[in-house]
Scaffold this motif. Structure first.
Motif, PDB file in Angstrom:
ATOM      1  N   ASP A 218       0.363 -20.799 -17.783  1.00  0.00           N
ATOM      2  CA  ASP A 218      -0.290 -19.737 -18.377  1.00  0.00           C
ATOM      3  C   ASP A 218      -0.157 -19.160 -19.628  1.00  0.00           C
ATOM      4  N   VAL A 219       0.903 -20.283 -20.980  1.00  0.00           N
ATOM      5  CA  VAL A 219       0.998 -19.532 -22.191  1.00  0.00           C
ATOM      6  C   VAL A 219      -0.168 -20.473 -22.431  1.00  0.00           C
ATOM      7  N   LEU A 220      -0.683 -21.549 -22.251  1.00  0.00           N
ATOM      8  CA  LEU A 220      -2.405 -22.455 -22.680  1.00  0.00           C
ATOM      9  C   LEU A 220      -2.938 -21.315 -22.726  1.00  0.00           C
ATOM     10  N   ILE A 221      -3.180 -19.808 -22.140  1.00  0.00           N
ATOM     11  CA  ILE A 221      -5.211 -19.254 -22.254  1.00  0.00           C
ATOM     12  C   ILE A 221      -5.110 -18.213 -23.758  1.00  0.00           C
ATOM     13  N   PRO A 222      -3.732 -18.523 -23.878  1.00  0.00           N
ATOM     14  CA  PRO A 222      -4.242 -17.313 -25.355  1.00  0.00           C
ATOM     15  C   PRO A 222      -3.851 -18.353 -26.417  1.00  0.00           C
ATOM     16  N   GLN A 223      -3.480 -19.407 -25.968  1.00  0.00           N
ATOM     17  CA  GLN A 223      -3.390 -20.407 -27.397  1.00  0.00           C
ATOM     18  C   GLN A 223      -4.928 -21.290 -27.279  1.00  0.00           C
ATOM     19  N   LEU A 224      -5.686 -20.359 -26.338  1.00  0.00           N
ATOM     20  CA  LEU A 224      -7.038 -20.955 -26.131  1.00  0.00           C
ATOM     21  C   LEU A 224      -8.127 -19.985 -27.729  1.00  0.00           C
ATOM     22  N   VAL A 225      -7.353 -19.265 -27.947  1.00  0.00           N
ATOM     23  CA  VAL A 225      -7.807 -18.428 -28.882  1.00  0.00           C
ATOM     24  C   VAL A 225      -7.070 -18.159 -30.106  1.00  0.00           C
ATOM     25  N   ASP A 226      -6.338 -19.147 -30.507  1.00  0.00           N
ATOM     26  CA  ASP A 226      -5.856 -19.125 -31.747  1.00  0.00           C
ATOM     27  C   ASP A 226      -5.654 -19.358 -32.828  1.00  0.00           C
ATOM     28  N   PRO A 227      -5.527 -18.261 -34.204  1.00  0.00           N
ATOM     29  CA  PRO A 227      -6.001 -19.198 -35.626  1.00  0.00           C
ATOM     30  C   PRO A 227      -6.891 -20.721 -35.731  1.00  0.00           C
ATOM     31  N   ILE A 228      -5.997 -21.721 -35.119  1.00  0.00           N
ATOM     32  CA  ILE A 228      -5.109 -22.914 -35.558  1.00  0.00           C
ATOM     33  C   ILE A 228      -6.204 -23.689 -35.164  1.00  0.00           C
ATOM     34  N   ALA A 229      -7.186 -24.449 -35.331  1.00  0.00           N
ATOM     35  CA  ALA A 229      -7.927 -24.564 -34.597  1.00  0.00           C
ATOM     36  C   ALA A 229      -7.519 -25.471 -33.337  1.00  0.00           C
ATOM     37  N   GLY A 230      -6.398 -26.455 -34.121  1.00  0.00           N
ATOM     38  CA  GLY A 230      -5.903 -27.746 -33.620  1.00  0.00           C
ATOM     39  C   GLY A 230      -4.802 -27.166 -32.057  1.00  0.00           C
ATOM     40  N   ARG A 231      -4.698 -25.842 -32.339  1.00  0.00           N
ATOM     41  CA  ARG A 231      -3.820 -25.811 -31.603  1.00  0.00           C
ATOM     42  C   ARG A 231      -5.209 -25.354 -29.819  1.00  0.00           C
ATOM     43  N   ARG A 232      -5.593 -24.335 -30.657  1.00  0.00           N
ATOM     44  CA  ARG A 232      -6.858 -24.309 -30.058  1.00  0.00           C
ATOM     45  C   ARG A 232      -7.483 -25.512 -29.017  1.00  0.00           C
ATOM     46  N   ARG A 233      -7.545 -26.290 -30.192  1.00  0.00           N
ATOM     47  CA  ARG A 233      -8.287 -28.057 -29.617  1.00  0.00           C
ATOM     48  C   ARG A 233      -7.200 -28.874 -28.530  1.00  0.00           C
ATOM     49  N   SER A 234      -5.855 -28.147 -28.626  1.00  0.00           N
ATOM     50  CA  SER A 234      -4.175 -28.866 -27.973  1.00  0.00           C
ATOM     51  C   SER A 234      -4.849 -28.251 -26.541  1.00  0.00           C
ATOM     52  N   ALA A 235      -5.167 -27.078 -26.743  1.00  0.00           N
ATOM     53  CA  ALA A 235      -4.613 -26.280 -25.312  1.00  0.00           C
ATOM     54  C   ALA A 235      -6.663 -27.236 -23.947  1.00  0.00           C
ATOM     55  N   VAL A 236      -6.966 -26.707 -24.627  1.00  0.00           N
ATOM     56  CA  VAL A 236      -8.333 -27.316 -23.838  1.00  0.00           C
ATOM     57  C   VAL A 236      -7.926 -28.727 -23.375  1.00  0.00           C
ATOM     58  N   ILE A 237      -7.921 -29.571 -24.264  1.00  0.00           N
ATOM     59  CA  ILE A 237      -7.047 -31.110 -23.755  1.00  0.00           C
ATOM     60  C   ILE A 237      -6.382 -30.613 -22.847  1.00  0.00           C
ATOM     61  N   ASP A 238      -5.357 -29.339 -22.802  1.00  0.00           N
ATOM     62  CA  ASP A 238      -4.359 -29.676 -22.223  1.00  0.00           C
ATOM     63  C   ASP A 238      -4.781 -29.240 -20.593  1.00  0.00           C
ATOM     64  N   LEU A 239      -5.186 -28.427 -20.333  1.00  0.00           N
ATOM     65  CA  LEU A 239      -6.132 -27.727 -19.665  1.00  0.00           C
ATOM     66  C   LEU A 239      -6.735 -28.576 -18.316  1.00  0.00           C
ATOM     67  N   GLY A 240      -7.143 -29.600 -19.411  1.00  0.00           N
ATOM     68  CA  GLY A 240      -7.841 -30.416 -18.654  1.00  0.00           C
ATOM     69  C   GLY A 240      -7.203 -31.325 -17.744  1.00  0.00           C
ATOM     70  N   ASP A 241      -6.229 -31.627 -18.612  1.00  0.00           N
ATOM     71  CA  ASP A 241      -5.463 -32.898 -17.880  1.00  0.00           C
ATOM     72  C   ASP A 241      -4.939 -32.324 -16.868  1.00  0.00           C
ATOM     73  N   ALA A 242      -4.059 -30.934 -16.711  1.00  0.00           N
ATOM     74  CA  ALA A 242      -3.708 -30.251 -15.962  1.00  0.00           C
ATOM     75  C   ALA A 242      -3.850 -29.890 -14.075  1.00  0.00           C
ATOM     76  N   GLY A 243      -5.473 -29.648 -14.108  1.00  0.00           N
ATOM     77  CA  GLY A 243      -6.065 -30.590 -12.920  1.00  0.00           C
ATOM     78  C   GLY A 243      -6.193 -28.947 -12.259  1.00  0.00           C
ATOM     79  N   ASP A 244      -5.683 -28.089 -12.274  1.00  0.00           N
ATOM     80  CA  ASP A 244      -5.522 -26.554 -12.471  1.00  0.00           C
ATOM     81  C   ASP A 244      -7.248 -26.403 -12.983  1.00  0.00           C
ATOM     82  N   VAL A 245      -7.982 -26.015 -11.232  1.00  0.00           N
ATOM     83  CA  VAL A 245      -9.510 -25.402 -11.473  1.00  0.00           C
ATOM     84  C   VAL A 245      -9.539 -23.965 -11.741  1.00  0.00           C
ATOM     85  N   SER A 246      -8.678 -23.307 -11.550  1.00  0.00           N
ATOM     86  CA  SER A 246      -8.520 -21.961 -11.853  1.00  0.00           C
ATOM     87  C   SER A 246      -8.904 -21.201 -12.804  1.00  0.00           C
TER      88      SER A 246
END
Length: 398
Positions: free
Chosen positions: A183-211
């Motif tokens: 859940d905490v990764l969702i707001p990170q997707l619009v974080d002002p810091i680009a690296g945090r947004r990118r890492s959240a995208v990668i982590d959500l893909g690795d996590a395997g939760d299609v929701s």
């Protein structure tokens, strides 16, 4: 398969690469050829070149050019995916060069062989490094599906560095099937810091939760990175088969309309030529999308003039190339349909995103003359998002 930047070493033969990669850099007129050779041998498939790469992965790092070559050789071994390289890669985990350790972790992951208990212990030892190294190790355990290190990873889900914590949360979701921590990764997707947004995208893909797919689709992060994670979720077996219930969201992602992304106001520039051009060249893709959104908002005559001006100056830049192609595609600018044809024909790997935008542009502009190329890509394109896009375009064209 050609990979990004392979074109930079296409003039180097395998024989030439093997002749210089192990040479004393002080004897070479161009020492940079050593690490260019490593990249070239990563694209080879002979046993002799594999053995040379393994030797290069153990070069003495005291000399700068040997150190860089070793890093590149380790990376190339991951591309080769041969289990013969594993002993050298595991030995590299204990070296003092963090970049080489991270490359070794990633190469071990790409090879994908089951880890023995000894292997797991060696990989766990690399958790003691800096945060970027720690993140790579956690990702490796996640992507290899190693369930025996849950107790080692669980405390890291509360790490103060969101890049470490996100990787740990993805691991726990994938291995223990407990996805609430994402859940905490969702707001990170619009974080002002680009690296945090990118890492959240990668982590959500690795996590395997299609929701979490819809949140991925609207994140202001490079389309190629979002597509990689999204396809992990909806097509984990890499068959280029998307369940019908996800087709609309995947189409939205691949058509990549910047006006449908969750852009902060500060990322969107004024509807003014210089501001738009500057944004399109910004290092942060959220600002690039902001520039593309402003370009789409221009009055038609000015928009066409600016597209022509930017094309004249920046068409060879693959980032700007993509956004121009996407805008012409999304807005159906028939006056600039030649850009769609040019982009679809690009074969250099850096332009693959542009080919996706161009495929959808063929549909919107009714460019039926491009069907032969679309059919070829729908059958043979290696990158699944491009292959799937061409398949969908052809279905809707007929």
């Amino acid at each position: 398969m050609a990979e990004r930047f392979d074109n930079l070493v296409e003039g180097l033969t395998e024989e030439q690469a093997m002749a210089v990669i192990l040479a004393d850099p002080d004897t070479l007129e161009r020492p940079v050829d050593k690490y260019m050779a490593a990249t070239r041998l990563g694209a080879s498939n002979t046993e002799e070149s594999l053995e040379v790469l393994i030797k290069a992965s153990e070069l003495d790092p005291e000399h700068l050019y040997n150190r860089i070559t070793r890093r590149k050789a380790i990376d190339a071994l991951g591309r080769r995916k041969s289990t013969k390289a594993l002993p050298s890669l595991f030995r590299a985990l204990t070296c003092s060069d963090e970049a080489a350790v991270i490359n070794s972790v990633e190469a071990i992951t790409k090879i994908g062989a089951p880890l023995t208990e000894t292997d797991q212990e060696q990989l766990l030892g690399a958790l003691e490094g800096e945060d970027i190294q720690k993140r790579a190790v956690i990702q490796s355990f996640c992507r290899l599906g190693v369930s025996g290190v849950v107790d080692n990873i669980r405390p890291l889900a509360e790490d103060c560095n969101p890049l470490v914590a996100g990787a740990a949360r993805a691991y726990l979701s994938k291995v223990t099937l407990q996805s609430k921590g994402l859940d905490v990764l969702i707001p990170q997707l619009v974080d002002p810091i680009a690296g945090r947004r990118r890492s959240a995208v990668i982590d959500l893909g690795d996590a395997g939760d299609v929701s979490r797919l819809e949140a991925l689709v609207t994140a202001p992060v490079s389309m190629s990175l979002r597509a990689r994670s999204a396809f992990q979720l909806v097509d984990p077996d890499k068959k280029c088969q998307i369940p019908d219930r996800y087709t609309e969201l995947i189409t939205q992602l691949l058509q990549d309309n910047p006006q449908q992304l969750k852009l902060r106001q500060e990322w969107i520039c004024a509807v003014e030529p210089t501001e738009i051009e500057n944004n399109l060249q910004h290092r942060d893709e959220a600002r690039q999308y902001g520039g593309a959104s402003s370009l789409m908002a221009m009055a038609m005559p000015e928009r066409l003039v600016l597209i022509d001006d930017i094309k004249e100056k920046l068409w060879s830049d693959y980032v700007t190339h993509y956004y121009l192609t996407a805008v012409v595609s999304l807005q159906g600018l028939g006056e600039r349909s030649e850009l769609i044809r040019l982009a679809l024909a690009e074969t250099i790997p850096q332009y693959t995103k542009s080919r996706i935008a161009a495929a959808w542009g063929c549909l919107r502009l009714g460019l039926v003359d491009q069907k032969p190329l679309l059919e070829e890509l729908s059958a043979n394109a290696f990158w699944l998002p491009l292959k799937w896009s061409c398949q969908q375009v052809l279905k809707q064209m007929s």
